[in-house]
Design a protein around this motif. Structure first.
Motif, PDB file in Angstrom:
ATOM      1  N   ASP A  16       0.813  -1.227   0.000  1.00  0.00           N
ATOM      2  CA  ASP A  16       0.000   0.000   0.000  1.00  0.00           C
ATOM      3  C   ASP A  16       0.843   1.271   0.000  1.00  0.00           C
ATOM      4  OD1 ASP A  16      -2.244  -1.607   0.083  1.00  0.00           O
ATOM      5  OD2 ASP A  16      -2.636  -1.270   2.223  1.00  0.00           O
ATOM      6  N   ASN A  17       2.064   1.204   0.531  1.00  0.00           N
ATOM      7  CA  ASN A  17       2.851   2.417   0.743  1.00  0.00           C
ATOM      8  C   ASN A  17       4.062   2.593  -0.169  1.00  0.00           C
ATOM      9  OD1 ASN A  17       1.680   3.898   3.177  1.00  0.00           O
ATOM     10  ND2 ASN A  17       1.670   1.767   3.818  1.00  0.00           N
ATOM     11  N   ILE A  18       4.557   1.526  -0.752  1.00  0.00           N
ATOM     12  CA  ILE A  18       5.724   1.631  -1.641  1.00  0.00           C
ATOM     13  C   ILE A  18       5.286   2.269  -2.957  1.00  0.00           C
ATOM     14  CG2 ILE A  18       7.221   0.233  -3.135  1.00  0.00           C
ATOM     15  CD1 ILE A  18       8.401   0.469  -0.437  1.00  0.00           C
ATOM     16  N   MET A  19       6.039   3.260  -3.373  1.00  0.00           N
ATOM     17  CA  MET A  19       5.756   3.911  -4.650  1.00  0.00           C
ATOM     18  C   MET A  19       6.957   3.721  -5.569  1.00  0.00           C
ATOM     19  SD  MET A  19       3.856   7.323  -3.199  1.00  0.00           S
ATOM     20  CE  MET A  19       3.956   8.135  -4.742  1.00  0.00           C
ATOM     21  N   TYR A  20       6.699   3.266  -6.783  1.00  0.00           N
ATOM     22  CA  TYR A  20       7.770   3.118  -7.768  1.00  0.00           C
ATOM     23  C   TYR A  20       8.318   4.514  -8.038  1.00  0.00           C
ATOM     24  CZ  TYR A  20      10.110   0.623 -11.572  1.00  0.00           C
ATOM     25  OH  TYR A  20      11.039   0.021 -12.387  1.00  0.00           O
ATOM     26  N   PRO A  21       9.621   4.734  -7.897  1.00  0.00           N
ATOM     27  CA  PRO A  21      10.180   6.081  -8.046  1.00  0.00           C
ATOM     28  C   PRO A  21       9.887   6.690  -9.415  1.00  0.00           C
ATOM     29  CG  PRO A  21      11.792   4.611  -7.064  1.00  0.00           C
ATOM     30  CD  PRO A  21      10.644   3.754  -7.517  1.00  0.00           C
ATOM     31  N   ASN A  22       9.417   7.936  -9.428  1.00  0.00           N
ATOM     32  CA  ASN A  22       9.091   8.637 -10.676  1.00  0.00           C
ATOM     33  C   ASN A  22      10.290   8.737 -11.606  1.00  0.00           C
ATOM     34  OD1 ASN A  22       6.415   9.070 -10.124  1.00  0.00           O
ATOM     35  ND2 ASN A  22       6.776  11.039  -9.141  1.00  0.00           N
ATOM     36  N   GLU A  26      11.277   5.035 -16.556  1.00  0.00           N
ATOM     37  CA  GLU A  26      11.650   4.652 -17.912  1.00  0.00           C
ATOM     38  C   GLU A  26      12.132   3.199 -17.965  1.00  0.00           C
ATOM     39  OE1 GLU A  26      15.247   6.199 -15.894  1.00  0.00           O
ATOM     40  OE2 GLU A  26      13.263   7.045 -16.202  1.00  0.00           O
ATOM     41  N   LYS A  27      12.586   2.650 -16.843  1.00  0.00           N
ATOM     42  CA  LYS A  27      13.060   1.266 -16.822  1.00  0.00           C
ATOM     43  C   LYS A  27      11.895   0.276 -16.811  1.00  0.00           C
ATOM     44  CE  LYS A  27      16.145   0.405 -13.694  1.00  0.00           C
ATOM     45  NZ  LYS A  27      17.199   0.278 -12.716  1.00  0.00           N
ATOM     46  N   GLN A  28      10.939   0.514 -15.936  1.00  0.00           N
ATOM     47  CA  GLN A  28       9.761  -0.342 -15.815  1.00  0.00           C
ATOM     48  C   GLN A  28      10.090  -1.809 -15.534  1.00  0.00           C
ATOM     49  OE1 GLN A  28       6.416   0.806 -15.824  1.00  0.00           O
ATOM     50  NE2 GLN A  28       7.544   2.694 -15.542  1.00  0.00           N
ATOM     51  N   PHE A  29      11.078  -2.053 -14.706  1.00  0.00           N
ATOM     52  CA  PHE A  29      11.435  -3.403 -14.298  1.00  0.00           C
ATOM     53  C   PHE A  29      10.977  -3.648 -12.870  1.00  0.00           C
ATOM     54  CE2 PHE A  29      15.092  -2.572 -17.273  1.00  0.00           C
ATOM     55  CZ  PHE A  29      14.663  -3.448 -18.261  1.00  0.00           C
ATOM     56  N   ILE A  30      10.826  -4.908 -12.521  1.00  0.00           N
ATOM     57  CA  ILE A  30      10.624  -5.263 -11.121  1.00  0.00           C
ATOM     58  C   ILE A  30      11.994  -5.181 -10.455  1.00  0.00           C
ATOM     59  CG2 ILE A  30      10.018  -7.116  -9.527  1.00  0.00           C
ATOM     60  CD1 ILE A  30       7.995  -8.067 -11.633  1.00  0.00           C
ATOM     61  N   LYS A  85      17.940  -7.768  15.135  1.00  0.00           N
ATOM     62  CA  LYS A  85      18.175  -7.329  13.763  1.00  0.00           C
ATOM     63  C   LYS A  85      17.225  -8.099  12.847  1.00  0.00           C
ATOM     64  CE  LYS A  85      21.946  -6.393  10.614  1.00  0.00           C
ATOM     65  NZ  LYS A  85      23.394  -6.485  10.416  1.00  0.00           N
ATOM     66  N   TYR A  86      16.620  -7.396  11.901  1.00  0.00           N
ATOM     67  CA  TYR A  86      15.620  -7.982  11.012  1.00  0.00           C
ATOM     68  C   TYR A  86      15.983  -7.615   9.584  1.00  0.00           C
ATOM     69  CZ  TYR A  86      10.867  -9.569   9.872  1.00  0.00           C
ATOM     70  OH  TYR A  86       9.782 -10.259   9.404  1.00  0.00           O
ATOM     71  N   THR A  87      15.811  -8.540   8.667  1.00  0.00           N
ATOM     72  CA  THR A  87      16.083  -8.298   7.256  1.00  0.00           C
ATOM     73  C   THR A  87      14.788  -8.446   6.478  1.00  0.00           C
ATOM     74  OG1 THR A  87      18.323  -9.159   7.514  1.00  0.00           O
ATOM     75  CG2 THR A  87      17.463  -9.037   5.286  1.00  0.00           C
ATOM     76  N   LEU A  88      14.518  -7.483   5.608  1.00  0.00           N
ATOM     77  CA  LEU A  88      13.249  -7.440   4.888  1.00  0.00           C
ATOM     78  C   LEU A  88      13.469  -7.169   3.417  1.00  0.00           C
ATOM     79  CD1 LEU A  88      10.104  -7.308   5.187  1.00  0.00           C
ATOM     80  CD2 LEU A  88      10.388  -4.844   5.529  1.00  0.00           C
ATOM     81  N   PRO A  89      13.013  -8.073   2.535  1.00  0.00           N
ATOM     82  CA  PRO A  89      13.059  -7.778   1.101  1.00  0.00           C
ATOM     83  C   PRO A  89      11.873  -6.905   0.707  1.00  0.00           C
ATOM     84  CG  PRO A  89      12.226  -9.986   1.442  1.00  0.00           C
ATOM     85  CD  PRO A  89      12.557  -9.420   2.802  1.00  0.00           C
ATOM     86  N   ILE A  90      12.108  -5.921  -0.116  1.00  0.00           N
ATOM     87  CA  ILE A  90      11.042  -5.042  -0.604  1.00  0.00           C
ATOM     88  C   ILE A  90      11.077  -5.067  -2.119  1.00  0.00           C
ATOM     89  CG2 ILE A  90      10.152  -2.684  -0.674  1.00  0.00           C
ATOM     90  CD1 ILE A  90      11.317  -2.277   2.113  1.00  0.00           C
ATOM     91  N   THR A  91       9.952  -5.442  -2.724  1.00  0.00           N
ATOM     92  CA  THR A  91       9.870  -5.556  -4.173  1.00  0.00           C
ATOM     93  C   THR A  91       9.100  -4.369  -4.752  1.00  0.00           C
ATOM     94  OG1 THR A  91       9.923  -7.959  -3.993  1.00  0.00           O
ATOM     95  CG2 THR A  91       9.120  -7.040  -6.071  1.00  0.00           C
ATOM     96  N   PHE A  92       9.665  -3.776  -5.774  1.00  0.00           N
ATOM     97  CA  PHE A  92       9.037  -2.671  -6.490  1.00  0.00           C
ATOM     98  C   PHE A  92       8.509  -3.202  -7.819  1.00  0.00           C
ATOM     99  CE2 PHE A  92      11.961  -0.625  -3.666  1.00  0.00           C
ATOM    100  CZ  PHE A  92      11.377   0.581  -3.334  1.00  0.00           C
ATOM    101  N   ARG A  93       7.229  -2.935  -8.077  1.00  0.00           N
ATOM    102  CA  ARG A  93       6.619  -3.340  -9.343  1.00  0.00           C
ATOM    103  C   ARG A  93       6.050  -2.094 -10.005  1.00  0.00           C
ATOM    104  NH1 ARG A  93       6.755  -8.559  -8.471  1.00  0.00           N
ATOM    105  NH2 ARG A  93       5.861  -9.650  -6.744  1.00  0.00           N
ATOM    106  N   PRO A  94       6.374  -1.883 -11.286  1.00  0.00           N
ATOM    107  CA  PRO A  94       5.784  -0.720 -11.975  1.00  0.00           C
ATOM    108  C   PRO A  94       4.274  -0.914 -12.097  1.00  0.00           C
ATOM    109  CG  PRO A  94       7.061  -2.064 -13.491  1.00  0.00           C
ATOM    110  CD  PRO A  94       7.246  -2.648 -12.134  1.00  0.00           C
ATOM    111  N   LYS A  95       3.539   0.185 -12.027  1.00  0.00           N
ATOM    112  CA  LYS A  95       2.079   0.083 -12.112  1.00  0.00           C
ATOM    113  C   LYS A  95       1.574   0.544 -13.444  1.00  0.00           C
ATOM    114  CE  LYS A  95       1.622   0.279  -7.259  1.00  0.00           C
ATOM    115  NZ  LYS A  95       0.984   0.527  -6.091  1.00  0.00           N
TER     116      LYS A  95
END
Length: 95
Positions: A16-22, A26-30, A85-95
């Motif tokens: 809900d909160n991650i935004m693909y960087p403006n 131009e890349k549009q990759f995951i 200590k906690y490790t978290l993967p965060i995936t960015f998907r273009p919308k």
């Protein structure tokens, strides 16, 4: 430690909160960023750092979202709250 209402709630918050960087559209990759942080004894988040980068715009957004998370339920050892200590993967998907 665990996120309030469980892991599913954590991943929903990220979604809900991650935004693909403006400036990266131009890349549009995951892309995937791996963030490390410490869940303190009071459940707050500290020492957020990037373990695996996808580039500055993605790293900055991942850190922004992690630092804005509500308090977690802290980890316990021998009946006392401890820093974990906690490790978290965060995936960015273009919308």
């Amino acid at each position: 430690p665990h996120y309030p209402n469980g892991q599913a709630a954590l991943f929903q918050r990220l979604s809900d909160n991650i935004m693909y960087p403006n400036n990266a559209t131009e890349k549009q990759f995951i892309e995937r960023v791996i963030v490390s942080f410490v869940v303190e004894c009071d459940g707050s988040i500290s020492n957020a750092t990037i373990l695996k980068s996808a580039g500055k715009p993605f790293d900055d957004e991942a850190l922004r979202v992690v630092k804005a998370m509500p308090k977690w339920t802290p980890g316990y050892q021998n009946g006392s709250a401890v820093r974990v200590k906690y490790t978290l993967p965060i995936t960015f998907r273009p919308k």
